[in-house]
Scaffold this motif. Sequence first.
Motif, mmCIF file in Angstrom:
data_model
loop_
_atom_site.group_PDB
_atom_site.id
_atom_site.type_symbol
_atom_site.label_atom_id
_atom_site.label_comp_id
_atom_site.label_asym_id
_atom_site.label_seq_id
_atom_site.Cartn_x
_atom_site.Cartn_y
_atom_site.Cartn_z
ATOM 1 N N THR A 144 -2.611 -12.518 -15.546
ATOM 2 C CA THR A 144 -1.483 -11.587 -15.643
ATOM 3 C C THR A 144 -1.993 -10.151 -15.781
ATOM 4 O O THR A 144 -1.503 -9.234 -15.098
ATOM 5 N N ARG A 145 -3.004 -9.965 -16.627
ATOM 6 C CA ARG A 145 -3.560 -8.608 -16.805
ATOM 7 C C ARG A 145 -4.195 -8.112 -15.508
ATOM 8 O O ARG A 145 -4.011 -6.965 -15.092
ATOM 9 N N LEU A 150 -3.505 -4.520 -10.405
ATOM 10 C CA LEU A 150 -3.389 -4.313 -8.947
ATOM 11 C C LEU A 150 -2.110 -3.547 -8.590
ATOM 12 O O LEU A 150 -1.882 -3.222 -7.432
ATOM 13 N N GLY A 151 -1.256 -3.332 -9.588
ATOM 14 C CA GLY A 151 -0.090 -2.480 -9.336
ATOM 15 C C GLY A 151 1.243 -3.168 -9.343
ATOM 16 O O GLY A 151 2.277 -2.506 -9.246
ATOM 17 N N ASP A 170 4.899 -14.788 -10.767
ATOM 18 C CA ASP A 170 5.519 -14.062 -9.649
ATOM 19 C C ASP A 170 5.255 -12.574 -9.834
ATOM 20 O O ASP A 170 5.571 -12.017 -10.891
ATOM 21 N N VAL A 171 4.732 -11.943 -8.802
ATOM 22 C CA VAL A 171 4.424 -10.520 -8.913
ATOM 23 C C VAL A 171 5.527 -9.715 -8.225
ATOM 24 O O VAL A 171 5.710 -9.787 -7.005
ATOM 25 N N VAL A 180 -3.603 -9.105 4.735
ATOM 26 C CA VAL A 180 -4.843 -9.899 4.854
ATOM 27 C C VAL A 180 -5.794 -9.549 3.707
ATOM 28 O O VAL A 180 -6.334 -10.436 3.023
ATOM 29 N N GLU A 181 -5.978 -8.249 3.464
ATOM 30 C CA GLU A 181 -6.882 -7.798 2.398
ATOM 31 C C GLU A 181 -6.319 -8.168 1.025
ATOM 32 O O GLU A 181 -7.057 -8.588 0.136
ATOM 33 N N PHE A 182 -5.006 -8.002 0.875
ATOM 34 C CA PHE A 182 -4.397 -8.260 -0.437
ATOM 35 C C PHE A 182 -4.484 -9.752 -0.797
ATOM 36 O O PHE A 182 -4.730 -10.120 -1.953
ATOM 37 N N GLU A 183 -4.301 -10.602 0.213
ATOM 38 C CA GLU A 183 -4.424 -12.047 -0.022
ATOM 39 C C GLU A 183 -5.820 -12.371 -0.566
ATOM 40 O O GLU A 183 -5.972 -13.103 -1.544
ATOM 41 N N ALA A 184 -6.842 -11.797 0.058
ATOM 42 C CA ALA A 184 -8.227 -12.064 -0.365
ATOM 43 C C ALA A 184 -8.490 -11.508 -1.771
ATOM 44 O O ALA A 184 -9.137 -12.155 -2.595
ATOM 45 N N ARG A 185 -7.966 -10.324 -2.034
ATOM 46 C CA ARG A 185 -8.198 -9.685 -3.331
ATOM 47 C C ARG A 185 -7.642 -10.512 -4.478
ATOM 48 O O ARG A 185 -8.283 -10.709 -5.508
ATOM 49 N N ILE A 186 -6.430 -11.006 -4.304
ATOM 50 C CA ILE A 186 -5.822 -11.798 -5.380
ATOM 51 C C ILE A 186 -6.577 -13.113 -5.571
ATOM 52 O O ILE A 186 -6.806 -13.556 -6.697
#
Length: 218
Positions: A144-145, A150-151, A170-171, A180-186
Motif C-alpha cells: 500500500t505504501r 507511485l501517485g 484497488d488503486v 506497458v511500463e506501469f504494469e512492469a513497475r507495479i
Amino acid sequence: MTQDELKKAVALAALEYVPEGEVIGVGTGSTANFFIDGLAGMRARITGAVASSEASAARLAAHGIPLFDLNEVESLSVYVDGADEIDASFAMIKGGGAALTREKIVAAVAKKFVCIADASKKVPVLGKFPLPVEVIPLARAQVTRALAALGGRPVWREGVITDNGNVIIDVHGLAIEQPVEFEARINQIVGVVTNGLFAQRPADVLLLGTPQGVETFS
Ligand code: 5RP
C-alpha cells in the motif's frame, strides 16, 4: 439497450471465434458468464475449457462443459474475456472480479485474446476504473505504501480473498499514459502477485457492444 443486453450481444458474437474440437480459455465476470451460457449451446463441438476462476469453472461445469487444468494444455488458440477498461491499443484494466492473476496466466498461454465489452468500457486513457493489484496478505501494508508512492490512492478491498488466497488493493485516481511500463513497475513491488493492467499482453480482437450493434476491432 441495457448494459446487460450489450454484454450479451458481444458474448454471443464471440462464439464465432470458438474453434471446433479444441480446448478454449474462458474468462470471468458478467460478460464472460453470458459467453459461458452461449458456449453451452455448442458444447458438443468443443473439447473443453480452461477457466480463469473458480466461479467460471463452476458455471462451465454446470453446463456440462469439460474442464481442463492449464497444466494439461500446451496452448490455447483463443481466450475470451471481458474487461473493466480498454484503450485504443487494446491495453486493458481487468480484475474488477478479483480474478486478474489467473486471467493473466490463461491469457498468456492463448494465441488470440478476444475481449468482449460493452461500449462503456472503451476509454481514451486507462485509470478511471481503480486498478486492482493482487497482493500476498503479509505484504498488504508495505505494498500500500509503495503504491501510494507511485501517485495513486490505494484502497484495500476488504473482505475479498482471491482464488489464490490473496488480497486485492484497488488503486484509485490514476491516469495511465504508459500502461506497458506501469504494469512492469507495479509488478516489481515485493509482495505484489500481479496487477490488473493487461498491456504487455493486450487483447488481439475487441468486440464492442454499442446500441448500433457489435463492432469488431482488430
Ligand atoms: C474479472 C474481470 C472482468 O473481466 C471485468 O471485471 C469485467 O467484468 P464484467 O464483464 O462483469 O463487466 O477482469 O476479474
